[in-house]
Design a protein around this motif. Structure first.
Motif, short mmCIF file in Angstrom:
data_model
loop_
_atom_site.label_atom_id
_atom_site.label_comp_id
_atom_site.label_asym_id
_atom_site.label_seq_id
_atom_site.Cartn_x
_atom_site.Cartn_y
_atom_site.Cartn_z
N ASP A 24 0.73 -1.23 -0.07
CA ASP A 24 -0.16 0.06 -0.12
C ASP A 24 0.87 1.25 -0.01
O ASP A 24 1.26 1.84 1.13
CB ASP A 24 -0.95 -0.05 1.20
CG ASP A 24 -1.85 0.91 1.27
OD1 ASP A 24 -1.81 1.81 0.26
OD2 ASP A 24 -2.72 1.22 2.17
N GLU A 25 1.16 1.57 -1.18
CA GLU A 25 2.20 2.79 -1.15
C GLU A 25 1.66 4.11 -0.67
O GLU A 25 2.34 4.85 -0.30
CB GLU A 25 2.49 3.06 -2.89
CG GLU A 25 3.40 1.78 -3.52
CD GLU A 25 3.87 2.29 -4.73
OE1 GLU A 25 4.35 3.34 -4.86
OE2 GLU A 25 4.24 1.43 -5.47
N SER A 26 0.53 4.15 -0.55
CA SER A 26 -0.31 5.25 -0.09
C SER A 26 0.10 5.52 1.30
O SER A 26 0.24 6.69 1.90
CB SER A 26 -1.77 5.57 -0.39
OG SER A 26 -2.45 4.48 0.25
N THR A 51 1.66 8.13 4.85
CA THR A 51 0.56 8.75 5.74
C THR A 51 1.22 8.38 7.27
O THR A 51 1.06 7.22 7.84
CB THR A 51 -0.66 7.83 5.63
OG1 THR A 51 -1.09 8.00 4.31
CG2 THR A 51 -1.80 8.38 6.53
#
Length: 375
Positions: free
Chosen positions: A3-5, A9
């Motif tokens: 999950d690169e996002s 974060t």
């Protein structure tokens, strides 16, 4: 799937970090300073050894002891052999592991015990066995443990492990950066004192400063595009890391990175030193794991079918691009098989500083890969 996002974060990373891995990586410099202070308070700086030991034996559980022995052996060179005493037993539990001194160990040898636990009965017995054989004993472990009492009974030197309050809340992974530096630092100070390597107090302070700078560059608040650890983690998504190292001290960093990928992120990898890595892994890069091995992959259903696993070379170097180097050949071999390559090279500095930087960046990368893959 990565999950690169999540990498960009910080709040999400903190929520996913149930084991405090990012905190351990960020506090590596502070652990070095605390561990160096504990070593000084234990009396390492006042030791007056008669000479170098014939051999240095290292015992302890898990990856932290393995990497400590590997790194100390590399730094000590041929001065005295550094031998890790591998445990036996039926399970990787404190009560099940067993250590034994080799038959030749005696009064001219030095036994080092490094453990983040300290309750292992066999390590206490090992300290007693070393005392009866005449070996000098030094241990780094949490204070107030059975091992601390055993070392005192063996007339050895005990150094309290540098811990943080949260260490007591949950068991730490053996590859945790905090554990590694807490165990390693006092032993570096000791081997400096006995003349096996050069690491005076100011050198350890430089190591701590370098680790702090890496934490600033690789912290969770730094965006992926300017964060070398996050960038490496993203590049290794759905890849088989093939870790190549060049330079003497880069070897332990590469082996530690491979172990951390397996233990923390569940990612298998291969590791070898240049130039022999080119022969050892040449057939692998020419086989089905090369990026060019599946030309039909372009037409793969991106939604229904998982991506094919392809190799990615990670080149760790501890010296600048000059003089005798196999790096150009390594790049040619990788690119000739359409295999992407990531490169890490530390800033200039002493051997301990550059090695610390390589270890710290790859530690952060393994942690980010673990957190973003399991979110």
């Amino acid at each position: 799937m990565l999950d690169e996002s999540l990498l960009d974060t910080p709040e999400g990373l903190a929520e996913a970090d149930h084991r405090g891995l990012l905190r351990g990586a960020a506090e590596a410099g502070a652990r070095v300073r605390t561990a160096a202070r504990h070593a000084a308070e234990a009396g390492i700086g006042g030791l007056n050894p008669d000479g170098r030991p014939r051999a240095v034996l290292i015992a302890g559980p898990g990856a932290a002891a393995t990497h400590t022995a590997d790194l100390l052996g590399t730094l000590a060179g041929a001065g005295s052999p550094v031998v890790r005493l591998a445990p036996t037993g039926v399970a990787p539990a404190a009560g099940a592991l067993r250590w034994e001194l080799p038959g030749w160990a005696g009064s001219v040898d030095l036994l080092l015990i490094a453990t983040p636990d300290g309750t292992e009965p066999s390590l206490s017995l090992l300290a007693d066995q070393a005392y009866r054989r005449g070996c000098s004993v030094v241990a780094v472990a949490p204070p107030g443990t059975p091992l601390a009492e055993a070392v005192a009974g063996a007339h050895g030197l005990f150094v309290p492990m540098a811990t943080a309050p949260y260490d007591l809340e949950e068991p730490l992974a053996a590859s945790s950066p905090g554990v590694f530096w807490a165990l390693l630092t006092p032993l570096i100070a000791l081997l400096d004192r006995v003349g096996l390597l050069t690491a005076p107090p100011d050198a350890l302070e430089k190591v701590a400063d370098r680790l702090d700078r890496v934490a600033e560059r690789c912290g969770p608040a730094i965006a992926t595009y300017s964060n070398p650890a996050k960038t490496l983690a993203a590049e290794l998504a759905d890849a088989l890391p093939v870790v190549w190292t060049e330079g003497t001290s880069a070897g332990p960093a590469g082996r530690r990175f491979a172990a951390a990928l397996a233990e923390l992120a569940g990612v298998p990898s291969l590791v070898a030193e240049l130039p022999e890595a080119l022969a050892a892994h040449g057939a692998l890069l020419a086989g089905p794991l090369a990026a060019s091995a599946d030309p039909d992959d372009f037409f793969r259903d991106r939604v229904e079918e998982p991506p094919a696993l392809h190799a990615r070379v990670v080149l760790l170097r501890d010296r600048p691009i000059s003089g005798l180097t196999a790096a150009p050949a390594a790049r040619d071999v990788a690119l000739s098989h359409d295999t992407p390559i990531s490169e890490l090279e530390p800033e200039e500095g002493g051997e301990l500083e550059t090695l610390a930087e390589l270890i710290a960046v790859t530690d952060f990368a393994a942690v980010y890969l673990a957190l973003a893959s399991r979110a």
